[in-house]
Design an enzyme around this catalytic site. Sequence first.
Site, PDB file in Angstrom:
ATOM      1  N   GLU A   1      45.573 -29.487 -15.729  1.00 43.63           N
ATOM      2  CA  GLU A   1      45.496 -28.433 -14.721  1.00 43.63           C
ATOM      3  C   GLU A   1      44.053 -28.236 -14.259  1.00 43.63           C
ATOM      4  O   GLU A   1      43.118 -28.299 -15.057  1.00 43.63           O
ATOM      5  CB  GLU A   1      46.034 -27.113 -15.291  1.00 43.63           C
ATOM      6  CG  GLU A   1      46.221 -26.031 -14.269  1.00 43.63           C
ATOM      7  CD  GLU A   1      47.016 -24.849 -14.823  1.00 43.63           C
ATOM      8  OE1 GLU A   1      46.654 -23.712 -14.502  1.00 43.63           O
ATOM      9  OE2 GLU A   1      47.987 -25.083 -15.588  1.00 43.63           O
TER      10      GLU A   1
ATOM     11  N   ASP B   1      42.127 -25.353 -11.675  1.00 46.62           N
ATOM     12  CA  ASP B   1      42.441 -24.089 -11.013  1.00 46.62           C
ATOM     13  C   ASP B   1      41.288 -23.468 -10.261  1.00 46.62           C
ATOM     14  O   ASP B   1      40.146 -23.479 -10.742  1.00 46.62           O
ATOM     15  CB  ASP B   1      42.841 -23.023 -12.048  1.00 46.62           C
ATOM     16  CG  ASP B   1      44.102 -23.335 -12.780  1.00 46.62           C
ATOM     17  OD1 ASP B   1      45.122 -23.535 -12.139  1.00 46.62           O
ATOM     18  OD2 ASP B   1      44.053 -23.358 -14.023  1.00 46.62           O
TER      19      ASP B   1
ATOM     20  N   GLU C   1      41.438 -19.543  -9.528  1.00 46.99           N
ATOM     21  CA  GLU C   1      42.205 -18.311  -9.669  1.00 46.99           C
ATOM     22  C   GLU C   1      41.360 -17.155  -9.141  1.00 46.99           C
ATOM     23  O   GLU C   1      40.226 -16.959  -9.571  1.00 46.99           O
ATOM     24  CB  GLU C   1      42.593 -18.057 -11.129  1.00 46.99           C
ATOM     25  CG  GLU C   1      43.638 -19.020 -11.649  1.00 46.99           C
ATOM     26  CD  GLU C   1      44.026 -18.739 -13.090  1.00 46.99           C
ATOM     27  OE1 GLU C   1      45.205 -18.926 -13.421  1.00 46.99           O
ATOM     28  OE2 GLU C   1      43.149 -18.349 -13.890  1.00 46.99           O
TER      29      GLU C   1
ATOM     30  N   GLN D   1      37.863 -17.500 -10.794  1.00 44.82           N
ATOM     31  CA  GLN D   1      37.833 -18.220 -12.070  1.00 44.82           C
ATOM     32  C   GLN D   1      38.233 -19.665 -11.826  1.00 44.82           C
ATOM     33  O   GLN D   1      39.192 -19.940 -11.106  1.00 44.82           O
ATOM     34  CB  GLN D   1      38.793 -17.580 -13.070  1.00 44.82           C
ATOM     35  CG  GLN D   1      38.866 -18.304 -14.418  1.00 44.82           C
ATOM     36  CD  GLN D   1      39.528 -17.455 -15.485  1.00 44.82           C
ATOM     37  OE1 GLN D   1      39.035 -16.398 -15.864  1.00 44.82           O
ATOM     38  NE2 GLN D   1      40.672 -17.919 -15.996  1.00 44.82           N
ATOM     39  N   THR D   2      37.481 -20.602 -12.398  1.00 45.33           N
ATOM     40  CA  THR D   2      37.875 -22.007 -12.390  1.00 45.33           C
ATOM     41  C   THR D   2      38.267 -22.414 -13.802  1.00 45.33           C
ATOM     42  O   THR D   2      37.651 -21.980 -14.784  1.00 45.33           O
ATOM     43  CB  THR D   2      36.745 -22.923 -11.881  1.00 45.33           C
ATOM     44  OG1 THR D   2      35.588 -22.779 -12.724  1.00 45.33           O
ATOM     45  CG2 THR D   2      36.370 -22.572 -10.443  1.00 45.33           C
TER      46      THR D   2
ATOM     47  N   ARG E   1      41.401 -24.809 -25.796  1.00 48.12           N
ATOM     48  CA  ARG E   1      39.975 -25.079 -25.563  1.00 48.12           C
ATOM     49  C   ARG E   1      39.699 -24.859 -24.074  1.00 48.12           C
ATOM     50  O   ARG E   1      39.159 -25.715 -23.383  1.00 48.12           O
ATOM     51  CB  ARG E   1      39.625 -26.514 -25.965  1.00 48.12           C
ATOM     52  CG  ARG E   1      39.868 -26.801 -27.439  1.00 48.12           C
ATOM     53  CD  ARG E   1      39.506 -28.223 -27.815  1.00 48.12           C
ATOM     54  NE  ARG E   1      40.316 -29.216 -27.110  1.00 48.12           N
ATOM     55  CZ  ARG E   1      41.569 -29.538 -27.439  1.00 48.12           C
ATOM     56  NH1 ARG E   1      42.158 -28.913 -28.450  1.00 48.12           N
ATOM     57  NH2 ARG E   1      42.230 -30.465 -26.765  1.00 48.12           N
TER      58      ARG E   1
ATOM     59  N   ARG F   1      38.416 -24.183 -20.584  1.00 43.70           N
ATOM     60  CA  ARG F   1      37.083 -24.400 -20.002  1.00 43.70           C
ATOM     61  C   ARG F   1      36.904 -23.485 -18.790  1.00 43.70           C
ATOM     62  O   ARG F   1      36.635 -23.924 -17.681  1.00 43.70           O
ATOM     63  CB  ARG F   1      36.919 -25.879 -19.621  1.00 43.70           C
ATOM     64  CG  ARG F   1      36.736 -26.783 -20.849  1.00 43.70           C
ATOM     65  CD  ARG F   1      36.871 -28.234 -20.473  1.00 43.70           C
ATOM     66  NE  ARG F   1      36.240 -29.117 -21.435  1.00 43.70           N
ATOM     67  CZ  ARG F   1      36.798 -29.541 -22.571  1.00 43.70           C
ATOM     68  NH1 ARG F   1      38.009 -29.133 -22.875  1.00 43.70           N
ATOM     69  NH2 ARG F   1      36.136 -30.350 -23.379  1.00 43.70           N
ATOM     70  N   GLU F   2      37.030 -22.177 -19.006  1.00 46.98           N
ATOM     71  CA  GLU F   2      36.959 -21.236 -17.915  1.00 46.98           C
ATOM     72  C   GLU F   2      35.515 -20.944 -17.508  1.00 46.98           C
ATOM     73  O   GLU F   2      34.611 -20.961 -18.322  1.00 46.98           O
ATOM     74  CB  GLU F   2      37.624 -19.903 -18.298  1.00 46.98           C
ATOM     75  CG  GLU F   2      39.070 -20.008 -18.729  1.00 46.98           C
ATOM     76  CD  GLU F   2      39.226 -20.063 -20.232  1.00 46.98           C
ATOM     77  OE1 GLU F   2      38.215 -20.346 -20.913  1.00 46.98           O
ATOM     78  OE2 GLU F   2      40.343 -19.847 -20.714  1.00 46.98           O
TER      79      GLU F   2
ATOM     80  N   TRP G   1      46.448  -9.223 -17.671  1.00 52.56           N
ATOM     81  CA  TRP G   1      45.130  -9.741 -18.039  1.00 52.56           C
ATOM     82  C   TRP G   1      44.108  -9.800 -16.908  1.00 52.56           C
ATOM     83  O   TRP G   1      42.898  -9.840 -17.146  1.00 52.56           O
ATOM     84  CB  TRP G   1      45.271 -11.164 -18.591  1.00 52.56           C
ATOM     85  CG  TRP G   1      45.751 -12.144 -17.555  1.00 52.56           C
ATOM     86  CD1 TRP G   1      47.033 -12.387 -17.180  1.00 52.56           C
ATOM     87  CD2 TRP G   1      44.941 -12.989 -16.717  1.00 52.56           C
ATOM     88  NE1 TRP G   1      47.090 -13.331 -16.181  1.00 52.56           N
ATOM     89  CE2 TRP G   1      45.811 -13.724 -15.876  1.00 52.56           C
ATOM     90  CE3 TRP G   1      43.565 -13.217 -16.621  1.00 52.56           C
ATOM     91  CZ2 TRP G   1      45.365 -14.656 -14.942  1.00 52.56           C
ATOM     92  CZ3 TRP G   1      43.114 -14.158 -15.682  1.00 52.56           C
ATOM     93  CH2 TRP G   1      44.004 -14.855 -14.862  1.00 52.56           C
TER      94      TRP G   1
ATOM     95  N   GLY H   1      40.754  -7.260 -18.373  1.00 50.92           N
ATOM     96  CA  GLY H   1      41.591  -7.532 -19.533  1.00 50.92           C
ATOM     97  C   GLY H   1      42.921  -6.820 -19.533  1.00 50.92           C
ATOM     98  O   GLY H   1      43.526  -6.623 -20.595  1.00 50.92           O
TER      99      GLY H   1
ATOM    100  N   ARG I   1      34.104 -17.555 -29.210  1.00 47.70           N
ATOM    101  CA  ARG I   1      35.393 -18.246 -29.198  1.00 47.70           C
ATOM    102  C   ARG I   1      35.286 -19.672 -29.729  1.00 47.70           C
ATOM    103  O   ARG I   1      36.247 -20.196 -30.302  1.00 47.70           O
ATOM    104  CB  ARG I   1      35.954 -18.284 -27.774  1.00 47.70           C
ATOM    105  CG  ARG I   1      36.410 -16.943 -27.234  1.00 47.70           C
ATOM    106  CD  ARG I   1      36.771 -17.046 -25.754  1.00 47.70           C
ATOM    107  NE  ARG I   1      37.914 -17.927 -25.519  1.00 47.70           N
ATOM    108  CZ  ARG I   1      38.245 -18.386 -24.323  1.00 47.70           C
ATOM    109  NH1 ARG I   1      37.514 -18.074 -23.261  1.00 47.70           N
ATOM    110  NH2 ARG I   1      39.300 -19.175 -24.181  1.00 47.70           N
TER     111      ARG I   1
END
Length: 340
Positions: free
Chosen positions: A109, A111, A113, A126-127, A137, A139-140, A204, A208, A287
């Site tokens: 995927e 994105d 967003e 957001q990518t 994992r 990758r945002e 979310w 959040g 994280r």
Amino acid sequence: MSHFLLAMAMAVVAAATTGAASYADDPQTISFDEGYSHLFGGDNLIKSRDGRSARLKLDRYSGSGFISTDAYQNGFFSASIKLPRGYTAGVVVAFYLSNGDTFEHNHDELDFEFLGERKGKEWRVQTNVYGNGSTSRGREERYLLPFDPSEEPHNYSILWTSNNIMFYIDDIPIREVIRNNAMGGDFPSKPMYVYATIWDGSAWATEGGKYKVNYKYAPFVSEFSDFILRGCRVSNIRQVPSIEDCAESEVDLMTEEFAIMTARKRNAMRRFRERYMTYTVCYDTVRYSAIFPECDNSIIEKEKFWEWGESKVVMPRRRSKRKGRPGVSTGLRRQGQAEM
């Protein structure tokens, strides 16, 4: 070196030497029906009379979305998008590539967003990059924008090749992921469809999940136009084509201006990220205990981020009454003229 790789390398050098036309100058756009079809939402997907644009609507009954009629193995995918205005907390608009409907547990995927906000607050972008089901994992990265994306449309584009991934806003690259052997299966490698959706992400999307979609302000409408679908079409999404199957398409792709990362474009990307990136996975040590192999971290840059990956220095923009021409932001235009 294989004949394909040699040909591609020679073509890229030739394009860099002679100069290739910008995709903004030669857009090669298509109509909605030439590349897309209805996905969900019934009448909440509204096509324009001339077929060159479409609106996606979210109301209390349903969101909506569309999907490309073909799957692609690599390519350049773009749309001009105008986001909903006003109170949009909890609303998510997405433009992305995915094969999640076919590969449920090991999907790929890519994105864009767009995350809505309370009235007076800014949309965030957001990518995401997932390969082979690597959602654990994630990758945002998240960014603010130097313009109001609900005032006029802007171009959002994803370049996906066998060697790298680039995200563009208008003519400015905002993120590049270069394939690294250490990434293994985390680099997207299977054919994907292209999607656009609007939906309720109250759980979310805004702080959040603190602020939910308020349907008192519905319907929420996002507009899509200037569709570009350029890549290697795949008839069977379950079968990854050979290098030879997509060789001609890949060479054509890699000789285009949008696929060549010049020093000026890299500098423009760096400046965008310094000014507008609010979160990156590359500095999130809460994280993740290890640095992702494709991250180009520096000690100096790390000081600008908290240990959970949020920026210490990027602040929401001040609202400006100045407007750029439709489709090109004032901020990005000034940056591009100065540096590209």
